[in-house]
Scaffold this active site. Structure first.
Site, PDB file in Angstrom:
ATOM      1  N   ASP A  14      -5.249  94.455  -1.119  1.00 26.72           N
ATOM      2  CA  ASP A  14      -5.744  93.120  -0.778  1.00 26.72           C
ATOM      3  C   ASP A  14      -6.674  92.553  -1.845  1.00 26.72           C
ATOM      4  OD1 ASP A  14      -4.418  93.668   1.625  1.00 26.72           O
ATOM      5  OD2 ASP A  14      -6.248  94.368   2.597  1.00 26.72           O
ATOM      6  N   GLU A 170      -0.215  85.461   6.609  1.00 30.06           N
ATOM      7  CA  GLU A 170      -1.593  85.963   6.504  1.00 30.06           C
ATOM      8  C   GLU A 170      -2.070  85.859   5.060  1.00 30.06           C
ATOM      9  OE1 GLU A 170      -1.206  89.930   7.963  1.00 30.06           O
ATOM     10  OE2 GLU A 170      -0.031  90.620   6.251  1.00 30.06           O
TER      11      GLU A 170
END
Length: 495
Positions: A14, A170
């Protein structure tokens, strides 16, 4: 620019990036580990050095002892605005979304501003020309936010749902580039279907027009060595070129392939065609060999690469009890429990060797390669005996024992990548044993697939380090070294 991918190997998922002048800063998810959110620095986007962890105080990162593995810190966004660094992230099981600030990305970072009015996960921050702060979360939801107080300025609303039929929109990031506002997201789930999509609009609130070439990046359905590509962020270099950082995984072995290092940070070039980003290939250039990493525990402060599980109580971890040694005092938990005395570092190479000189001092502990509470291999020493243990799902087994003198000894773990000759072959072999006068006595060699995400589930990667489960364990030094895979496939007795 020639470089090797991943640019940040091992469990660094991420990625979020920002540039200030000639300096780049990167933040990654840390999940159940403490301290949380590693912060890395680079001048060239290729060579990265960890300069700290943003969440290094218990008050910043309240992870209850019952926080599950792959809970904790999800998907930070790192930005620089108005002379200050801003970090927003989600703490699953520990308070929800929170905002932190710093004048120096190496720290210290502020205490959290909790955001009870911001729902969802994967929060992003962006500012428009009049200073309005826009917070966008997975879903894809958006709300205007006062970043100084954490108060939402109005109700949240959905601004885009991603590509038709694609699951899990997302990891949103919002940017003003040229005449458009761009909304970059991940979709397709975090497994092999992971992808990156983008839309653009004339205002930060939309409406957003999807790129006709979506997904602009995915490796699904290909033989590319890097899979699960997604969760990206964009940055412009001082020379005007554009780049994307993203996560990916390197599955190996037979079918279906197993990735053991977790999701890593990769780099790809970006060009612009008709005001849409076009993502170039991830490079296949092999990175230069990394030097060994060693800690002799001569400092009172721990290197930022060291991480523990959920918290790090001061009474359990110290370099002051025995000068020049790390001392670990066991708590009540074992490696099968949520709360255990463990100090680890991320495995960052497909083949590596970890060695540590330990003194059990009447206690019990050793060296472990860990994925979670239900998946770990360890070589453990107590008074006069060494054992190799394996926890695989519901099974916890002692695989080998060896009587040794009651004195400090070198424990050793090697992970050696394997080339599959059968579709059932695993990704690597993990050797565990002891080292005496430079000779490695292997007590057990285990299939590495059981310490992979495809077997264990979750979002993390392997972490290796010393632990204590009874009494006290002292560690004089620990060395981590990448290995040449071809040399490591030689028979043990020849090394």
């Amino acid at each position: 620019m020639t470089y090797g991918d991943p640019v940040v190997p091992g469990f660094h998922p991420d990625p979020s990036i920002c540039r200030v002048g000639a300096d780049y800063y990167l933040a990654c998810s840390s999940f159940e580990y403490f301290p949380g959110v590693p912060i890395l620095h680079s001048r060239d986007l290729v060579h990265w050095t960890q300069i700290g962890n943003a969440l290094d105080r218990p008050g910043q990162l309240p992870l209850p002892p019952g926080t599950r593995s792959s809970g904790g810190v999800y998907a930070p966004t790192l930005r620089h605005h108005d002379g200050r660094f801003w970090l927003i992230t989600t703490v699953i099981g520990g308070g929800g979304n929170a905002l932190y600030t710093a004048t120096d990305p190496a720290g210290p970072w502020s205490d959290p501003i909790w955001l009870p009015g911001v729902g969802g996960i994967d929060p992003d921050l962006a500012w428009d020309a009049d200073g309005t702060c826009w917070c966008t979360t997975a879903g894809v939801q958006q709300v205007r936010l006062d970043p100084h107080t954490g108060e939402p300025l109005g109700a949240a609303y959905q601004i885009w749902s991603g590509s038709p039929g694609a699951q899990a929109p997302e990891a949103p990031h919002l940017y003003r580039i040229g005449e458009y506002w761009y909304l970059l997201i991940a979709e397709g789930g975090t497994e092999r279907g992971h992808s990156v999509a983008i839309a653009r609009g004339s205002t930060p609130a939309g409406p957003f027009e999807p790129c006709p070439a979506n997904p602009i990046l995915t490796h699904r359905g290909t033989h590319h060595a890097v899979q699960n590509t997604g969760h990206a962020d964009l940055v412009q270099a001082p020379d005007g070129s554009w780049w994307m950082v993203l996560l990916g995984a390197r599955p190996r072995g037979g079918t279906p392939g197993w990735h053991v290092l977790g999701r890593e940070t990769f780099l790809a070039p970006v060009t612009w065609v008709d005001d849409w980003p076009v993502v170039g290939d991830l490079t296949a250039v092999t990175p230069a060999p990394a030097p060994p990493w060693r800690d002799d525990f001569e400092l009172t402060e721990f290197d930022p690469a060291w991480i523990s599980l959920r918290h790090r109580p001061l009474g359990r971890y110290t370099t002051k009890d025995r000068v020049g040694w790390l001392t670990l005092h066991a708590g009540e938990g074992t490696l099968d429990d949520l709360d255990v005395t463990f100090l680890g570092r991320r495995q960052q190479h497909l083949s590596c060797r970890v060695r540590a000189l330990v003194d059990p001092a009447g206690g019990r502990g050793g060296l472990v390669v860990r994925l979670d509470e239900r998946h770990h291999y360890e070589v453990e020493v107590s008074a006069g005996r060494v054992e190799v243990r394996a926890r695989i799902g519901p099974t916890n087994t002692v695989l080998a024992t060896l009587d040794v003198p009651s004195e400090p000894l070198v424990l050793r773990i090697e992970a050696v990548v394997t080339e599959p000759s059968d579709p059932r072959d695993g990704p690597d072999t993990v050797h565990l044993g002891v080292e005496r006068e430079g000779d490695f006595t292997v007590l057990a060699s285990l299939d590495g697939r059981y310490l992979s995400t495809e077997v264990a589930g979750g979002f993390t990667g392997r972490v290796i380090g010393p632990y204590a489960v009874a009494g006290t364990l002292h560690v004089d030094w620990l060395e981590y070294a990448p290995l040449d895979a071809a040399a490591m496939r030689a028979p043990m007795q020849d090394r």
